[in-house]
Scaffold this active site. Structure first.
Site, mmCIF file in Angstrom:
data_model
loop_
_atom_site.group_PDB
_atom_site.id
_atom_site.type_symbol
_atom_site.label_atom_id
_atom_site.label_comp_id
_atom_site.label_asym_id
_atom_site.label_seq_id
_atom_site.Cartn_x
_atom_site.Cartn_y
_atom_site.Cartn_z
ATOM 1 C CG ASP A 352 -6.636 12.061 4.689
ATOM 2 O OD1 ASP A 352 -7.441 12.129 5.617
ATOM 3 O OD2 ASP A 352 -5.442 11.730 4.817
ATOM 4 N NE ARG A 431 0.406 9.975 4.598
ATOM 5 C CZ ARG A 431 -0.806 10.275 4.162
ATOM 6 N NH1 ARG A 431 -1.844 9.556 4.492
ATOM 7 N NH2 ARG A 431 -0.992 11.297 3.358
ATOM 8 C CD1 TRP A 466 -8.881 -0.050 1.984
ATOM 9 C CD2 TRP A 466 -11.030 -0.334 2.523
ATOM 10 N NE1 TRP A 466 -8.923 -0.879 3.067
ATOM 11 C CE2 TRP A 466 -10.229 -1.071 3.425
ATOM 12 C CE3 TRP A 466 -12.419 -0.374 2.672
ATOM 13 C CZ2 TRP A 466 -10.770 -1.845 4.456
ATOM 14 C CZ3 TRP A 466 -12.957 -1.154 3.694
ATOM 15 C CH2 TRP A 466 -12.144 -1.874 4.574
ATOM 16 C CG ASP A 467 -4.973 5.608 0.990
ATOM 17 O OD1 ASP A 467 -4.092 4.774 0.707
ATOM 18 O OD2 ASP A 467 -4.884 6.817 0.707
ATOM 19 C CG ASP A 536 0.252 8.805 -3.807
ATOM 20 O OD1 ASP A 536 -0.911 8.561 -4.158
ATOM 21 O OD2 ASP A 536 0.629 8.752 -2.618
#
Ligand code: GLA
Length: 725
Positions: A352, A431, A466-467, A536
């Site tokens: 990112d 977020r 791909w998030d 994560d």
């Protein structure tokens, strides 16, 4: 007169001759699911369990067809005579809420020697509603997929309120459900409970990041809690990248119903006449040798039939996320690319923070949706980065999040109507972002273009991460207008349209499925993704548990695991030994490591490359559960039983631990195997008494090796090779 009497007798005779029941046998090499029609023309489950050698035995099983509300109907509908949770529920055009589905016909066809498909048609004889039940069996892998298609010819649209993919019945002395639940950075925490009268529901209504709290898979131990190597277990999973629901209902007679499908919450689907509604596939295996065999069944099936490039290789990588977060420039990235090469991994993955100009993506507060490179941060654009990676001698991969948008973005300013948000309320942000409305074909084009534009400009991009960092909130689609009930489902269908287009245009492009860690991991998405990001949380202690959980359902090559700086109390060796259990990557500033650690990591990558075929395609044997003690151990064995890799972890052993030999599994008892410890720190030699020695497979499995220690956070990896190879 005589003639009339004979005719009358004949007619009476004919009307009292009952049609023979239709029996449909759906089998793998190990399992039989047998369905049969009842006297009332409806379809019931006669048997589900270990395969019978003689089908004639089924004739002795009484069909649970009594219309006393407790029958074992294959696809029961609400509102008529079902006392328990139905599979299907519909509101007809006349407002009537009942349907009764009767057997019409069925077909079975072999797709090949291993795969067979059975389709059963059921129909309501009062309303023009038809349901088709699909079953695909994978004989050798002992896996069955089942799903449903619903269609009607009423004048106007109907509302379908429940639409299970599958419904299964069990009759055992007790039922023990293992669920996999948790949170961000705490995924797939296993817990087991006995099921008693009533319902236990596992579901999600988070839409996009659907399994942030609970994963779309479960295990049910029949007669006893599921064990690793013994006992009968049902292991099931729903292939759907959205809201799912599993209902486990124990009735008054102690039967268990397992109902799987999309979560109908806020999704009373509006189905137009002649439109086919296809439910997702429910995939299950019934193992009579515990969950270990169940996992091996699912892994073998997934590699061969479901996972993208399931039988292919994977790319090891160095990711920059934890090394830089948003703070990078071309020089920093060029340095990391060189480090990737030095380390010996295949690829550098840029995370990112590389896009946005009006609102540069310097944090997660802005820029999402604007997929143009930030010019003053990366003046040579993505082509420049691809070129630098090439010069460094590594492949280049890149992070995207095409389904989402920050309200502080040019995309949002241009297309506020592309966003899922309520027209009359303040948005709720997760977020700092919102979800794009993938039910809208124009938004699908946008999501496709994120990949397509990058690939057109940079055909050498080798990989995408791909998030999907937000669940769907503020549920309202400007596009769907009066069909808001369809949004959660149309969203997922829209996503699949995008992924289908990408797969068609770039069939060999590997992609990682990520969703704020492990918020998405299902077998429909995995048709498009070669692997998924498990969590994560890369603290190796936590990862032992997380990877243990996912390994129940997914093969190692589908599970991405990176060596990072989480939990610096653990050695780099321990962190690497844990990540090497899955698809290996690094997300760490290699330069900050000690010289020894750097050398260790490079050697580890070499070892990994030597062994990755066994790790990726071998059978898993989970030898020691971290849930049951202070140690853990897993091994992989290749199909010919010539090569194995064994991982041994001492987590927090106690002084009083009575260390027992670790008995290996899955080897050939008649072969001899050489045992060798690998992944040693530079200059260190193995302390294991078994190192570089040869043992029979029988010895390794019956007596085992002395491999556990009382050293906190220590680990060992052993390479086991049949002698003579
Ligand atoms: C998610 C992912 C991380 C990272 C960040 C970037 O949280 O799980 O791996 O890619 O997004 O914003």
């Amino acid at each position: 007169m005589k003639k009339t009497i004979i005719l009358l007798m004949l007619l009476i005779g004919i009307s009292t001759i009952k049609a023979d029941p239709i029996t449909i046998r759906i089998s793998t090499d190990q399992t039989d699911l047998v369905l049969q029609t009842g006297k009332n023309g409806r379809l019931f489950q006669l048997y589900l369990g270990e395969k019978f050698s003689s089908p004639s035995d089924y004739t002795n099983i009484p069909l649970k067809e009594k219309t006393d509300g407790m029958s074992w109907e294959t696809y029961p509908v609400s509102g008529a005579d079902s006392y328990f949770e139905p599979a299907f529920s519909i509101e007809h055009n006349d407002g009537n809420l009942t349907s009764i589905l009767k057997y019409v016909s069925h077909t079975s066809k072999k797709i090949d020697n291993n795969v067979e498909e059975t389709i059963i048609t059921l129909r309501d004889d009062l309303y023009p509603v038809e349901v088709k039940l699909y079953y695909t069996t994978f004989a050798k892998e002992n896996v069955i997929k089942s799903w449903t298609e619903i269609v009607h010819k009423e004048k106007k649209a109907v509302s379908i309120k429940q639409y299970a993919s599958s419904m299964l019945y069990f009759r055992n002395s007790s039922y023990h459900l293992t669920e996999f639940s948790g949170d961000w950075a705490n995924e797939v925490r296993e817990s087991t409970q006995q099921l008693n009268f009533g319902k236990k529901i596992l579901d999600t209504k988070l839409g996009a990041r659907a399994n942030m709290f609970v994963s779309p898979f479960f295990t049910v131990g029949l007669d006893q809690a599921a064990r690793e190597n013994e006992g009968v277990v049902l292991m099931g999973t729903l292939a759907w990248t959205g809201n799912f629901r599993f209902t486990f209902e124990v009735d008054n007679l102690d039967n268990l119903r397992v109902i799987s499908g999309i979560n109908p919450e806020a999704s009373h689907y509006v189905l137009e006449p002649n439109e086919v509604f296809k439910t997702p596939e429910f995939i299950f295996t019934l193992s009579n040798q515990g969950k270990g065999q169940g996992s091996r069944n699912l892994h073998r099936w997934a590699r061969k039939y479901q996972l993208k490039d399931g039988e292919g290789d994977r790319l090891s990588l160095l990711n920059n996320w934890e090394a830089t977060y948003f703070d990078f420039d071309e020089t920093k990235l060029a340095g990391l690319m060189k480090e990737a090469k030095d380390l010996g991994v295949d690829m550098f993955l840029l995370d990112d923070g590389w896009f946005g100009n009006k609102y540069p993506r310097h944090s997660d507060t802005q820029g999402l949706g604007d997929w143009q490179v930030t010019k003053n941060k990366l003046p040579n654009g993505v082509p420049g980065l691809v070129k630098t990676a090439k010069e460094a001698g590594v492949k280049f991969g890149i992070w995207v999040e095409p389904e989402m948008v920050n309200s502080k973005s040019e995309l949002y300013e241009k297309h506020p109507d592309w966003v899922i948000q309520l027209p009359n309320r303040e948005p709720y942000y997760f977020r700092n972002q919102l979800v794009l409305d993938l039910s809208n074909p124009k938004v699908q084009d946008h999501a496709f273009s994120v990949i397509d534009n990058l690939m057109t400009e940079n055909p050498d991009i080798a990989y995408f991460k791909w998030d999907c960092n937000s669940p769907i909130t503020n549920i309202y689609s400007p596009y769907l207008k009066d069909k808001q009930n369809n949004l959660y489902i149309e969203y997922v269908k829209g996503l699949y349209n995008v992924l289908d287009r990408i797969k068609a245009k770039y069939p060999n492009l590997p992609m990682m499925l990520c969703s704020g860690g492990g918020g998405r991991s299902d077998y429909d998405a995995l048709q498009y993704f070669t692997e998924f990001w498990c969590s994560d949380n890369t603290d190796p202690i936590e990862r032992i548990f997380i990877q243990w959980g996912y390994s129940q359902f997914f093969p190692a090559k589908a599970m991405a695991a990176h060596v990072t700086s989480w939990n610096k109390d653990t050695s780099v060796k321990f962190r690497t030994d844990v990540a090497m259990m899955c698809k290996l990557g690094f997300d760490i500033n290699i330069k900050e490591l000690s010289k020894d650690d750097q050398t260790f990591c490079k050697d580890a990558v070499k070892n990994y490359n030597n062994l990755k075929e066994v790790i990726y395609d071998g059978d898993i044997y989970r030898l020691a559960s971290p849930y049951e003690g202070n140690h853990a151990s897993v091994m992989y064995v290749d199909e010919p039983k010539d090569k194995a890799v064994l991982y041994v972890y001492d987590i927090f052993p106690r002084y009083a631990d009575n260390l027992k030999n670790l008995k290996l599994q899955g080897l050939d008892k008649n072969k001899s195997y050489r045992v060798k410890e690998i992944n040693l720190m530079p200059g260190k030699t193995s302390k294991l008494s078994c190192n570089e020695k040869t043992f029979s497979g029988e010895y390794l499995m019956k007596v085992g090796l002395d491999l556990f220690t009382k050293d906190r956070l220590s680990s060992r990896i052993l390479e086991i090779t049949a002698v003579g190879l």
